[in-house]
Design a protein around this motif. Structure first.
Motif, PDB file in Angstrom:
ATOM      1  N   ALA A  31       5.418   9.766   9.227  1.00 29.58           N
ATOM      2  CA  ALA A  31       4.781   8.651   8.501  1.00 29.58           C
ATOM      3  C   ALA A  31       5.618   7.362   8.680  1.00 29.58           C
ATOM      4  O   ALA A  31       6.848   7.409   8.588  1.00 29.58           O
ATOM      5  N   PRO A  32       4.932   6.263   8.930  1.00 30.12           N
ATOM      6  CA  PRO A  32       5.680   4.986   9.098  1.00 30.12           C
ATOM      7  C   PRO A  32       6.345   4.551   7.783  1.00 30.12           C
ATOM      8  O   PRO A  32       5.812   4.784   6.698  1.00 30.12           O
ATOM      9  N   VAL A  33       7.518   3.933   7.921  1.00 31.00           N
ATOM     10  CA  VAL A  33       8.266   3.463   6.741  1.00 31.00           C
ATOM     11  C   VAL A  33       7.972   1.962   6.555  1.00 31.00           C
ATOM     12  O   VAL A  33       8.281   1.138   7.420  1.00 31.00           O
TER      13      VAL A  33
ATOM     14  N   VAL B 186       6.013  -3.830   0.768  1.00 29.82           N
ATOM     15  CA  VAL B 186       5.765  -3.041  -0.434  1.00 29.82           C
ATOM     16  C   VAL B 186       5.637  -3.951  -1.652  1.00 29.82           C
ATOM     17  O   VAL B 186       4.774  -3.749  -2.516  1.00 29.82           O
ATOM     18  N   ALA B 187       6.466  -5.003  -1.690  1.00 33.60           N
ATOM     19  CA  ALA B 187       6.403  -5.941  -2.821  1.00 33.60           C
ATOM     20  C   ALA B 187       5.083  -6.684  -2.812  1.00 33.60           C
ATOM     21  O   ALA B 187       4.460  -6.913  -3.866  1.00 33.60           O
ATOM     22  N   HIS B 188       4.607  -7.062  -1.600  1.00 34.14           N
ATOM     23  CA  HIS B 188       3.317  -7.745  -1.505  1.00 34.14           C
ATOM     24  C   HIS B 188       2.192  -6.810  -1.935  1.00 34.14           C
ATOM     25  O   HIS B 188       1.230  -7.234  -2.602  1.00 34.14           O
TER      26      HIS B 188
ATOM     27  N   VAL C 127      -3.312  -3.465   7.336  1.00 35.82           N
ATOM     28  CA  VAL C 127      -2.383  -2.585   8.042  1.00 35.82           C
ATOM     29  C   VAL C 127      -3.111  -1.283   8.408  1.00 35.82           C
ATOM     30  O   VAL C 127      -4.178  -0.972   7.859  1.00 35.82           O
ATOM     31  N   PRO C 128      -2.549  -0.497   9.335  1.00 36.04           N
ATOM     32  CA  PRO C 128      -3.174   0.789   9.671  1.00 36.04           C
ATOM     33  C   PRO C 128      -3.185   1.740   8.475  1.00 36.04           C
ATOM     34  O   PRO C 128      -2.404   1.598   7.531  1.00 36.04           O
ATOM     35  N   ALA C 129      -4.062   2.702   8.553  1.00 38.78           N
ATOM     36  CA  ALA C 129      -4.243   3.649   7.455  1.00 38.78           C
ATOM     37  C   ALA C 129      -2.978   4.465   7.167  1.00 38.78           C
ATOM     38  O   ALA C 129      -2.626   4.639   5.988  1.00 38.78           O
TER      39      ALA C 129
ATOM     40  N   ILE D 154       2.568   3.070   1.820  1.00 40.54           N
ATOM     41  CA  ILE D 154       2.739   2.038   0.797  1.00 40.54           C
ATOM     42  C   ILE D 154       2.170   2.528  -0.533  1.00 40.54           C
ATOM     43  O   ILE D 154       2.767   2.338  -1.606  1.00 40.54           O
ATOM     44  N   ALA D 155       0.972   3.177  -0.488  1.00 43.83           N
ATOM     45  CA  ALA D 155       0.344   3.656  -1.712  1.00 43.83           C
ATOM     46  C   ALA D 155       1.200   4.722  -2.370  1.00 43.83           C
ATOM     47  O   ALA D 155       1.232   4.823  -3.608  1.00 43.83           O
ATOM     48  N   ALA D 156       1.890   5.529  -1.570  1.00 45.86           N
ATOM     49  CA  ALA D 156       2.766   6.552  -2.160  1.00 45.86           C
ATOM     50  C   ALA D 156       3.915   5.934  -2.927  1.00 45.86           C
ATOM     51  O   ALA D 156       4.389   6.523  -3.905  1.00 45.86           O
TER      52      ALA D 156
END
Length: 216
Positions: free
Chosen positions: A166-168, A174-176, A203-205, A211-213
């Motif tokens: 998973a991409p970091v 993340v703040a945005h 951004v990609p899924a 980010i949602a995590a």
């Protein structure tokens, strides 16, 4: 309960033929000088040898053994019975019996005794017993034969393809995303879903899932 008695034509014919043959043999024996009970014993001796030879013949044939000897004694008894029947048909003067017939009649008991003894006491050939293999002993395998059981090849399942890591997301992204999620909650009263977050951030899924995590 009485069983109904039905006349059997074959049985009646056999009784008549046996009685006539018995009488002819008795007359020949009596004419050859065998009087009294001896004349009555000759027909019994001939018929018993005939029956014994026929029974022996059937037994040997059922066992698959040669039956030549049984055939010989059957023919001897049949010739004796048939000869007596023919001789009493007027071809022989019973008052003047020839010497050769007297010799044959006098020698019949010894011949019948020999035939009866041979038919009664000659054992049947027995089949050789087959060798038994013990239950705990495996029979010797034949040369060139593979006795091992054939085992079916089991194909191992292919491993599932490894998923890319998973991409970091960057801390600023993340703040945005937190700000976008807060604005969406204020405007709609419901938390932002993944599709809306992906569309707002552009951004990609997979990155949106990472980010949602971190937002929860």
């Amino acid at each position: 309960m009485r069983l109904p008695i039905r006349p059997d034509a074959v049985l009646v014919q056999a009784v008549i033929a046996g009685a006539l043959s018995f009488a002819h043999l008795h007359d020949i024996a009596n004419a050859a000088g065998q009087h009294g009970w001896k004349a009555w014993a000759y027909p019994i001796s001939v018929d018993l040898l005939l029956v014994a030879a026929w029974h022996r013949l059937r037994t040997l044939r059922a066992a698959g053994s040669p039956a030549r000897s049984a055939w010989i004694w059957f023919a001897v008894a049949l010739v004796a019975s048939l000869g007596a029947n023919v001789a009493t048909a007027g071809l022989l003067d019973l008052d003047q019996v020839p010497d050769w017939l007297r010799i044959l009649v006098a020698g019949w008991p010894a011949l019948a005794f020999l035939g009866g003894t041979f038919l009664a006491h000659n054992p049947l050939p027995r089949a050789e017993p087959q060798a038994l293999v013990p239950a705990d002993c495996d029979p010797e395998p034949s040369i060139g034969l593979d006795l091992e059981p054939v085992r079916e090849a089991v194909t191992a399942p292919e491993p599932a393809p490894a998923l890319p890591p998973a991409p970091v997301p960057a801390p600023g992204l993340v703040a945005h995303a937190r700000k976008v999620a807060a604005d969406h909650l204020t405007a709609t009263g419901t938390p932002i879903d993944l599709d809306t977050l992906t569309a707002r951030l552009g951004v990609p899924a997979p990155l949106a899932q990472s980010i949602a995590a971190q937002l929860t």
